[in-house]
Design a protein around this motif. Structure first.
Motif, PDB file in Angstrom:
ATOM      1  N   LEU A  26       0.802  -1.220   0.000  1.00 54.38           N
ATOM      2  CA  LEU A  26       0.000   0.000   0.000  1.00 54.38           C
ATOM      3  C   LEU A  26       0.836   1.273   0.000  1.00 54.38           C
ATOM      4  N   VAL A  27       1.829   1.360   0.859  1.00 52.73           N
ATOM      5  CA  VAL A  27       2.591   2.610   0.967  1.00 52.73           C
ATOM      6  C   VAL A  27       3.259   2.966  -0.364  1.00 52.73           C
ATOM      7  N   PRO A  28       4.029   2.066  -0.978  1.00 51.50           N
ATOM      8  CA  PRO A  28       4.611   2.429  -2.277  1.00 51.50           C
ATOM      9  C   PRO A  28       3.549   2.719  -3.350  1.00 51.50           C
ATOM     10  N   ALA A  29       2.445   1.972  -3.338  1.00 56.80           N
ATOM     11  CA  ALA A  29       1.383   2.220  -4.327  1.00 56.80           C
ATOM     12  C   ALA A  29       0.746   3.584  -4.110  1.00 56.80           C
ATOM     13  N   PHE A  30       0.487   3.935  -2.863  1.00 50.73           N
ATOM     14  CA  PHE A  30      -0.102   5.247  -2.577  1.00 50.73           C
ATOM     15  C   PHE A  30       0.833   6.374  -3.012  1.00 50.73           C
ATOM     16  N   ILE A  31       2.121   6.199  -2.723  1.00 52.30           N
ATOM     17  CA  ILE A  31       3.094   7.247  -3.046  1.00 52.30           C
ATOM     18  C   ILE A  31       3.302   7.371  -4.556  1.00 52.30           C
ATOM     19  N   HIS A  32       3.530   6.233  -5.228  1.00 52.09           N
ATOM     20  CA  HIS A  32       3.938   6.281  -6.634  1.00 52.09           C
ATOM     21  C   HIS A  32       2.784   6.214  -7.633  1.00 52.09           C
ATOM     22  N   LEU A  33       1.719   5.515  -7.305  1.00 49.10           N
ATOM     23  CA  LEU A  33       0.600   5.400  -8.244  1.00 49.10           C
ATOM     24  C   LEU A  33      -0.488   6.445  -8.007  1.00 49.10           C
ATOM     25  N   LEU A  34      -0.735   6.747  -6.732  1.00 52.71           N
ATOM     26  CA  LEU A  34      -1.784   7.720  -6.408  1.00 52.71           C
ATOM     27  C   LEU A  34      -1.218   9.091  -6.041  1.00 52.71           C
ATOM     28  N   GLU A  35       0.121   9.173  -5.970  1.00 54.09           N
ATOM     29  CA  GLU A  35       0.832  10.418  -5.693  1.00 54.09           C
ATOM     30  C   GLU A  35       0.382  11.085  -4.388  1.00 54.09           C
ATOM     31  N   ILE A  36       0.254  10.259  -3.347  1.00 58.02           N
ATOM     32  CA  ILE A  36      -0.094  10.746  -2.012  1.00 58.02           C
ATOM     33  C   ILE A  36       1.199  11.056  -1.269  1.00 58.02           C
ATOM     34  N   ASP A  37       1.190  12.092  -0.457  1.00 61.18           N
ATOM     35  CA  ASP A  37       2.329  12.453   0.388  1.00 61.18           C
ATOM     36  C   ASP A  37       2.759  11.251   1.231  1.00 61.18           C
ATOM     37  N   ASP A  38       4.064  11.102   1.446  1.00 56.70           N
ATOM     38  CA  ASP A  38       4.617   9.954   2.170  1.00 56.70           C
ATOM     39  C   ASP A  38       3.944   9.721   3.523  1.00 56.70           C
ATOM     40  N   THR A  39       3.843  10.776   4.314  1.00 58.04           N
ATOM     41  CA  THR A  39       3.276  10.632   5.658  1.00 58.04           C
ATOM     42  C   THR A  39       1.809  10.235   5.587  1.00 58.04           C
ATOM     43  N   LYS A  40       1.060  10.847   4.681  1.00 52.64           N
ATOM     44  CA  LYS A  40      -0.353  10.485   4.525  1.00 52.64           C
ATOM     45  C   LYS A  40      -0.500   9.068   3.993  1.00 52.64           C
ATOM     46  N   ALA A  41       0.431   8.646   3.146  1.00 54.17           N
ATOM     47  CA  ALA A  41       0.400   7.278   2.613  1.00 54.17           C
ATOM     48  C   ALA A  41       0.553   6.263   3.741  1.00 54.17           C
ATOM     49  N   ARG A  42       1.451   6.540   4.674  1.00 50.70           N
ATOM     50  CA  ARG A  42       1.656   5.626   5.800  1.00 50.70           C
ATOM     51  C   ARG A  42       0.427   5.577   6.706  1.00 50.70           C
ATOM     52  N   GLY A  43      -0.123   6.751   7.013  1.00 48.95           N
ATOM     53  CA  GLY A  43      -1.320   6.797   7.855  1.00 48.95           C
ATOM     54  C   GLY A  43      -2.514   6.126   7.204  1.00 48.95           C
ATOM     55  N   THR A  44      -2.703   6.354   5.908  1.00 49.95           N
ATOM     56  CA  THR A  44      -3.810   5.736   5.177  1.00 49.95           C
ATOM     57  C   THR A  44      -3.625   4.226   5.123  1.00 49.95           C
ATOM     58  N   SER A  45      -2.387   3.799   4.951  1.00 50.87           N
ATOM     59  CA  SER A  45      -2.081   2.378   4.907  1.00 50.87           C
ATOM     60  C   SER A  45      -2.456   1.683   6.208  1.00 50.87           C
ATOM     61  N   VAL A  46      -2.101   2.302   7.332  1.00 48.03           N
ATOM     62  CA  VAL A  46      -2.414   1.710   8.635  1.00 48.03           C
ATOM     63  C   VAL A  46      -3.925   1.517   8.772  1.00 48.03           C
ATOM     64  N   PHE A  47      -4.679   2.507   8.341  1.00 48.27           N
ATOM     65  CA  PHE A  47      -6.136   2.394   8.424  1.00 48.27           C
ATOM     66  C   PHE A  47      -6.656   1.269   7.522  1.00 48.27           C
ATOM     67  N   CYS A  48      -6.090   1.150   6.327  1.00 47.81           N
ATOM     68  CA  CYS A  48      -6.537   0.121   5.374  1.00 47.81           C
ATOM     69  C   CYS A  48      -6.176  -1.291   5.814  1.00 47.81           C
ATOM     70  N   ILE A  49      -5.095  -1.428   6.548  1.00 54.68           N
ATOM     71  CA  ILE A  49      -4.607  -2.744   6.949  1.00 54.68           C
ATOM     72  C   ILE A  49      -5.563  -3.434   7.922  1.00 54.68           C
ATOM     73  N   LEU A  50      -6.198  -2.678   8.787  1.00 58.12           N
ATOM     74  CA  LEU A  50      -7.055  -3.271   9.816  1.00 58.12           C
ATOM     75  C   LEU A  50      -8.086  -4.250   9.248  1.00 58.12           C
ATOM     76  N   PRO A  51      -8.896  -3.862   8.253  1.00 57.66           N
ATOM     77  CA  PRO A  51      -9.866  -4.840   7.733  1.00 57.66           C
ATOM     78  C   PRO A  51      -9.208  -6.075   7.103  1.00 57.66           C
ATOM     79  N   MET A  52      -8.049  -5.873   6.460  1.00 57.61           N
ATOM     80  CA  MET A  52      -7.341  -7.013   5.863  1.00 57.61           C
ATOM     81  C   MET A  52      -6.881  -7.981   6.939  1.00 57.61           C
ATOM     82  N   VAL A  53      -6.349  -7.443   8.019  1.00 57.86           N
ATOM     83  CA  VAL A  53      -5.837  -8.278   9.104  1.00 57.86           C
ATOM     84  C   VAL A  53      -6.970  -9.039   9.788  1.00 57.86           C
ATOM     85  N   ILE A  54      -8.076  -8.361  10.018  1.00 59.40           N
ATOM     86  CA  ILE A  54      -9.217  -9.027  10.655  1.00 59.40           C
ATOM     87  C   ILE A  54      -9.715 -10.175   9.779  1.00 59.40           C
ATOM     88  N   THR A  55      -9.841  -9.924   8.486  1.00 57.31           N
ATOM     89  CA  THR A  55     -10.317 -10.965   7.569  1.00 57.31           C
ATOM     90  C   THR A  55      -9.352 -12.144   7.508  1.00 57.31           C
TER      91      THR A  55
END
Length: 115
Positions: A26-55
């Motif tokens: 997620l972090v590299p994809a957010f940064i390079h494909l969606l052009e999200i700021d590095d710090t926001k990419a990390r924060g967004t990634s953490v939020f996205c990971i939760l549902p994946m981990v639960i599943t």
């Protein structure tokens, strides 16, 4: 919207297959494909990971693939480490984060290949 769903789908598959935090995808994809700021990419990634981990955890639980003694202690350490890491993220320059993350990925890759 489709690009974002595909990134999530691939991160979920990788997370389910290899038990990695989807952040390695997620972090590299957010940064390079969606052009999200590095710090926001990390924060967004953490939020996205939760549902994946639960599943994924549900299916690992069903297969009796969880060592509960290790899981609880590591989870406790992870909560503390997550707090410290989030605080450090605000203080460390982006360039340092890039270098540290790259070294971490290279080291883990080497260890996985070397056995």
């Amino acid at each position: 919207m489709i690009k974002k769903m595909i990134i999530g789908l691939l991160a979920g598959i990788i997370s389910g297959l290899f038990s990695t935090g989807g952040g390695m995808i997620l972090v590299p994809a957010f940064i390079h494909l969606l052009e999200i700021d590095d710090t926001k990419a990390r924060g967004t990634s953490v939020f996205c990971i939760l549902p994946m981990v639960i599943t994924s955890s549900f299916f690992y639980y069903q297969g009796n693939f969880i060592n509960w003694d290790i899981a609880f202690l590591c989870a406790l350490g992870g909560v503390i480490g997550g707090y410290i890491g989030a605080k450090l993220l605000k203080k460390l320059p982006k360039e340092v984060m890039k270098v540290v993350f790259t070294i971490f990925l290279a080291y883990i890759s080497y260890k996985m290949i070397a056995g």
